[in-house]
Design a protein around this motif. Structure first.
Motif, PDB file in Angstrom:
ATOM      1  N   PHE A  24     -17.018  59.713  61.415  1.00  0.00           N
ATOM      2  CA  PHE A  24     -17.176  60.740  62.448  1.00  0.00           C
ATOM      3  C   PHE A  24     -15.811  61.136  63.003  1.00  0.00           C
ATOM      4  O   PHE A  24     -15.506  62.323  63.156  1.00  0.00           O
ATOM      5  CB  PHE A  24     -18.071  60.213  63.573  1.00  0.00           C
ATOM      6  CG  PHE A  24     -18.572  61.277  64.505  1.00  0.00           C
ATOM      7  CD1 PHE A  24     -19.820  61.845  64.311  1.00  0.00           C
ATOM      8  CD2 PHE A  24     -17.803  61.720  65.565  1.00  0.00           C
ATOM      9  CE1 PHE A  24     -20.294  62.841  65.164  1.00  0.00           C
ATOM     10  CE2 PHE A  24     -18.256  62.712  66.422  1.00  0.00           C
ATOM     11  CZ  PHE A  24     -19.500  63.276  66.223  1.00  0.00           C
ATOM     12  N   MET A  25     -14.969  60.129  63.269  1.00  0.00           N
ATOM     13  CA  MET A  25     -13.628  60.400  63.799  1.00  0.00           C
ATOM     14  C   MET A  25     -12.795  61.183  62.795  1.00  0.00           C
ATOM     15  O   MET A  25     -12.099  62.136  63.149  1.00  0.00           O
ATOM     16  CB  MET A  25     -12.941  59.075  64.141  1.00  0.00           C
ATOM     17  CG  MET A  25     -11.545  59.202  64.719  1.00  0.00           C
ATOM     18  SD  MET A  25     -10.870  57.584  65.154  1.00  0.00           S
ATOM     19  CE  MET A  25     -10.886  56.783  63.550  1.00  0.00           C
ATOM     20  N   HIS A  26     -12.855  60.785  61.511  1.00  0.00           N
ATOM     21  CA  HIS A  26     -12.107  61.496  60.474  1.00  0.00           C
ATOM     22  C   HIS A  26     -12.619  62.928  60.313  1.00  0.00           C
ATOM     23  O   HIS A  26     -11.844  63.846  60.014  1.00  0.00           O
ATOM     24  CB  HIS A  26     -12.218  60.757  59.140  1.00  0.00           C
ATOM     25  CG  HIS A  26     -11.474  59.468  59.114  1.00  0.00           C
ATOM     26  ND1 HIS A  26     -11.531  58.580  58.051  1.00  0.00           N
ATOM     27  CD2 HIS A  26     -10.632  58.900  60.018  1.00  0.00           C
ATOM     28  CE1 HIS A  26     -10.769  57.532  58.318  1.00  0.00           C
ATOM     29  NE2 HIS A  26     -10.207  57.708  59.485  1.00  0.00           N
ATOM     30  N   THR A  27     -13.916  63.104  60.513  1.00  0.00           N
ATOM     31  CA  THR A  27     -14.503  64.430  60.361  1.00  0.00           C
ATOM     32  C   THR A  27     -13.979  65.392  61.426  1.00  0.00           C
ATOM     33  O   THR A  27     -13.774  66.583  61.156  1.00  0.00           O
ATOM     34  CB  THR A  27     -16.046  64.346  60.440  1.00  0.00           C
ATOM     35  OG1 THR A  27     -16.522  63.521  59.370  1.00  0.00           O
ATOM     36  CG2 THR A  27     -16.673  65.723  60.317  1.00  0.00           C
ATOM     37  N   ILE A  28     -13.763  64.890  62.634  1.00  0.00           N
ATOM     38  CA  ILE A  28     -13.250  65.740  63.714  1.00  0.00           C
ATOM     39  C   ILE A  28     -11.939  66.406  63.296  1.00  0.00           C
ATOM     40  O   ILE A  28     -11.668  67.559  63.648  1.00  0.00           O
ATOM     41  CB  ILE A  28     -13.041  64.909  65.000  1.00  0.00           C
ATOM     42  CG1 ILE A  28     -14.386  64.379  65.505  1.00  0.00           C
ATOM     43  CG2 ILE A  28     -12.386  65.755  66.083  1.00  0.00           C
ATOM     44  CD1 ILE A  28     -14.262  63.426  66.683  1.00  0.00           C
ATOM     45  N   ALA A  29     -11.133  65.670  62.503  1.00  0.00           N
ATOM     46  CA  ALA A  29      -9.839  66.207  62.068  1.00  0.00           C
ATOM     47  C   ALA A  29     -10.005  67.470  61.237  1.00  0.00           C
ATOM     48  O   ALA A  29      -9.079  68.297  61.169  1.00  0.00           O
ATOM     49  CB  ALA A  29      -9.075  65.153  61.273  1.00  0.00           C
ATOM     50  N   TYR A  30     -11.173  67.659  60.605  1.00  0.00           N
ATOM     51  CA  TYR A  30     -11.395  68.855  59.801  1.00  0.00           C
ATOM     52  C   TYR A  30     -11.573  70.101  60.676  1.00  0.00           C
ATOM     53  O   TYR A  30     -11.616  71.213  60.162  1.00  0.00           O
ATOM     54  CB  TYR A  30     -12.618  68.664  58.895  1.00  0.00           C
ATOM     55  CG  TYR A  30     -12.273  67.984  57.594  1.00  0.00           C
ATOM     56  CD1 TYR A  30     -12.036  68.708  56.443  1.00  0.00           C
ATOM     57  CD2 TYR A  30     -12.160  66.608  57.527  1.00  0.00           C
ATOM     58  CE1 TYR A  30     -11.708  68.090  55.251  1.00  0.00           C
ATOM     59  CE2 TYR A  30     -11.836  65.961  56.342  1.00  0.00           C
ATOM     60  CZ  TYR A  30     -11.612  66.709  55.205  1.00  0.00           C
ATOM     61  OH  TYR A  30     -11.277  66.079  54.038  1.00  0.00           O
ATOM     62  N   GLY A  31     -11.674  69.898  61.989  1.00  0.00           N
ATOM     63  CA  GLY A  31     -11.718  71.041  62.885  1.00  0.00           C
ATOM     64  C   GLY A  31     -10.369  71.708  63.048  1.00  0.00           C
ATOM     65  O   GLY A  31     -10.275  72.812  63.598  1.00  0.00           O
ATOM     66  N   GLY A  32      -9.316  71.042  62.582  1.00  0.00           N
ATOM     67  CA  GLY A  32      -7.973  71.603  62.650  1.00  0.00           C
ATOM     68  C   GLY A  32      -7.194  71.084  63.844  1.00  0.00           C
ATOM     69  O   GLY A  32      -7.712  70.368  64.709  1.00  0.00           O
ATOM     70  N   GLU A 279     -16.732  72.350  52.028  1.00  0.00           N
ATOM     71  CA  GLU A 279     -17.009  73.613  51.344  1.00  0.00           C
ATOM     72  C   GLU A 279     -18.309  74.230  51.848  1.00  0.00           C
ATOM     73  O   GLU A 279     -18.467  75.455  51.859  1.00  0.00           O
ATOM     74  CB  GLU A 279     -17.101  73.381  49.831  1.00  0.00           C
ATOM     75  CG  GLU A 279     -15.794  72.953  49.178  1.00  0.00           C
ATOM     76  CD  GLU A 279     -14.722  74.022  49.285  1.00  0.00           C
ATOM     77  OE1 GLU A 279     -14.995  75.171  48.884  1.00  0.00           O
ATOM     78  OE2 GLU A 279     -13.619  73.711  49.782  1.00  0.00           O
ATOM     79  N   LEU A 280     -19.246  73.400  52.290  1.00  0.00           N
ATOM     80  CA  LEU A 280     -20.530  73.877  52.817  1.00  0.00           C
ATOM     81  C   LEU A 280     -20.484  74.084  54.326  1.00  0.00           C
ATOM     82  O   LEU A 280     -21.143  74.990  54.857  1.00  0.00           O
ATOM     83  CB  LEU A 280     -21.641  72.872  52.471  1.00  0.00           C
ATOM     84  CG  LEU A 280     -21.888  72.614  50.981  1.00  0.00           C
ATOM     85  CD1 LEU A 280     -22.904  71.490  50.806  1.00  0.00           C
ATOM     86  CD2 LEU A 280     -22.365  73.880  50.293  1.00  0.00           C
ATOM     87  N   ILE A 281     -19.714  73.223  55.002  1.00  0.00           N
ATOM     88  CA  ILE A 281     -19.613  73.314  56.470  1.00  0.00           C
ATOM     89  C   ILE A 281     -18.137  73.387  56.840  1.00  0.00           C
ATOM     90  O   ILE A 281     -17.507  72.375  57.157  1.00  0.00           O
ATOM     91  CB  ILE A 281     -20.281  72.102  57.160  1.00  0.00           C
ATOM     92  CG1 ILE A 281     -21.685  71.853  56.615  1.00  0.00           C
ATOM     93  CG2 ILE A 281     -20.318  72.289  58.673  1.00  0.00           C
ATOM     94  CD1 ILE A 281     -22.362  70.613  57.177  1.00  0.00           C
ATOM     95  N   PRO A 282     -17.535  74.571  56.792  1.00  0.00           N
ATOM     96  CA  PRO A 282     -16.103  74.709  57.081  1.00  0.00           C
ATOM     97  C   PRO A 282     -15.822  74.596  58.584  1.00  0.00           C
ATOM     98  O   PRO A 282     -15.825  75.590  59.319  1.00  0.00           O
ATOM     99  CB  PRO A 282     -15.773  76.111  56.547  1.00  0.00           C
ATOM    100  CG  PRO A 282     -17.070  76.846  56.639  1.00  0.00           C
ATOM    101  CD  PRO A 282     -18.158  75.847  56.419  1.00  0.00           C
ATOM    102  N   LEU A 283     -15.586  73.388  59.038  1.00  0.00           N
ATOM    103  CA  LEU A 283     -15.491  73.115  60.476  1.00  0.00           C
ATOM    104  C   LEU A 283     -14.357  73.876  61.159  1.00  0.00           C
ATOM    105  O   LEU A 283     -14.446  74.184  62.351  1.00  0.00           O
ATOM    106  CB  LEU A 283     -15.294  71.611  60.702  1.00  0.00           C
ATOM    107  CG  LEU A 283     -16.468  70.711  60.299  1.00  0.00           C
ATOM    108  CD1 LEU A 283     -16.104  69.258  60.533  1.00  0.00           C
ATOM    109  CD2 LEU A 283     -17.729  71.068  61.089  1.00  0.00           C
TER     110      LEU A 283
END
Length: 358
Positions: A24-32, A279-283
């Motif tokens: 979850f924490m790593h995913t937040i980084a995909y927000g830019g 690619e499916l959810i471009p945060l």
């Protein structure tokens, strides 16, 4: 009283929750890097909780103890290489620039420190014959002093003065060894059953203080990620409290135990699988939208569940082949080790003999 030396599914559940928090924490980084202020504040608050995962992992390892096993290390290395190469293939398929260093790191992921926790874990496994004897050789007071000294340099100084003496914000062998030894200390000397309500109260209070400090730092300086880092004393305390909450529980579940065997694979392959989900959810498109965190709540479970299923499938398809390969590699490495030791002794003997001559 919970038996300290027996695994139970509550702690295996903690492993699963920890890997979810890490993803979850790593995913937040995909927000830019650039986020709306309300998303930035949510990021800070959530990371104060999710960043407990790595420290809890090492506490669990210390509590149960790890022992050196060449077979297990080879099996771990093969798993990491498998997913590193898979990640590399995903990068190629998505057109991400990939150089020679990336290819070399994928082939030697542990030596290249591609996944820092895996590299640190392997080093501690190799050192485990020495680390595990510390409780036997030192008195309780001396053991505590050793932990306190390690924490002073790896955690207290970075928390109070922000000086990261050992580098990488706690992502190093010394700090993780200190956490491992705390787990050993709990197992050796603390078999008490704590009141879960009080533990949760202390945990909520410590996390709350961490959030307030981080938010205050952000509003005053624009900086954050000082008090929830892996090396932070607040992170260490919260992780110990969280671990003791789950240690005070006890239940048995074969499903939970089985899923828990996949957590290291999930950690490794999540870096590659996240690229596919992105690619499916471009945060990044939602960095300034209130939809960012709801989408992260979809994105992260997709990554965790996907990686778990892929690892279970990998175990099923390649378990037999992997077992035979591990046997062959173990024999080869033991023979190589013996030859190198004999060569080393011979060379050392000749050199010292030459130096000693008058």
């Amino acid at each position: 009283m919970v038996e300290a030396r027996k695994r139970n599914s509550s702690i295996e559940l903690l492993r699963i929750l920890c890997i979810f928090g890490i993803i979850f924490m790593h995913t937040i980084a995909y927000g830019g890097d650039k986020l709306a202020t309300y998303n930035r504040l949510l990021l800070i608050a959530v990371n104060c909780i999710t960043n407990l995962g790595v420290t809890c992992f090492m506490l669990i390892s210390g509590y149960f103890g790890v022992s050196f096993s060449l077979k297990k290390l080879i099996r771990l290395d093969l798993m990491v290489i498998f997913y590193s190469v898979a990640h590399l293939a995903i990068r190629f398929a998505l057109g991400v620039d990939t150089g020679k260093t990336d290819i070399l790191s994928a082939v030697f992921p542990i030596l290249s420190n591609l996944y820092w926790y895996i590299t640190v874990y392997v080093i501690l496994v190799i050192l485990s014959p020495f680390l595990n004897r510390i409780p036997e050789k030192l008195s309780r007071d001396a053991f505590l002093r050793l932990i306190a000294i390690l924490l002073f340099f790896s955690s207290v100084v970075p928390t109070l003065l922000s000086f990261d003496l050992l580098g990488r914000e706690g992502k190093n062998v010394v700090h993780m060894a200190a956490i491992y030894l705390i787990g050993r200390y709990i197992r050796q000397y603390d078999n008490r059953l704590y009141a879960k309500g009080r533990l949760l109260l202390l945990l909520a209070g410590n996390i709350g203080v961490t959030m307030l400090l981080e938010l205050g730092l952000f509003f005053l300086t624009g900086r954050y990620s000082l008090f929830y880092r892996d090396c932070s004393l607040f992170t260490v305390c919260s992780s110990i409290l969280l671990f003791n909450v789950f240690r005070s529980l006890h239940f048995e579940s074969r499903i939970v135990n089985k899923i828990a065997t996949t957590v290291l694979a999930v950690y490794v392959f999540s870096y590659g699988f996240q690229r596919l989900v992105y690619e499916l959810i471009p945060l990044k498109k939602y960095a300034f939208s209130p939809l960012l965190f709801p989408l992260i709540c979809i994105f992260a479970p997709c990554v965790v569940v996907g990686c778990i299923l892929i690892e279970l499938l990998r175990q099923k398809l390649f378990g037999g082949v992997e077992g035979r390969l591990v046997e062959s590699l173990e024999t080869m490495l033991r023979n190589l080790h013996g030859q190198l030791c004999r060569l080393g002794h011979a060379v050392t003997g000749k050199v010292t003999e030459f130096i000693a001559k008058k």
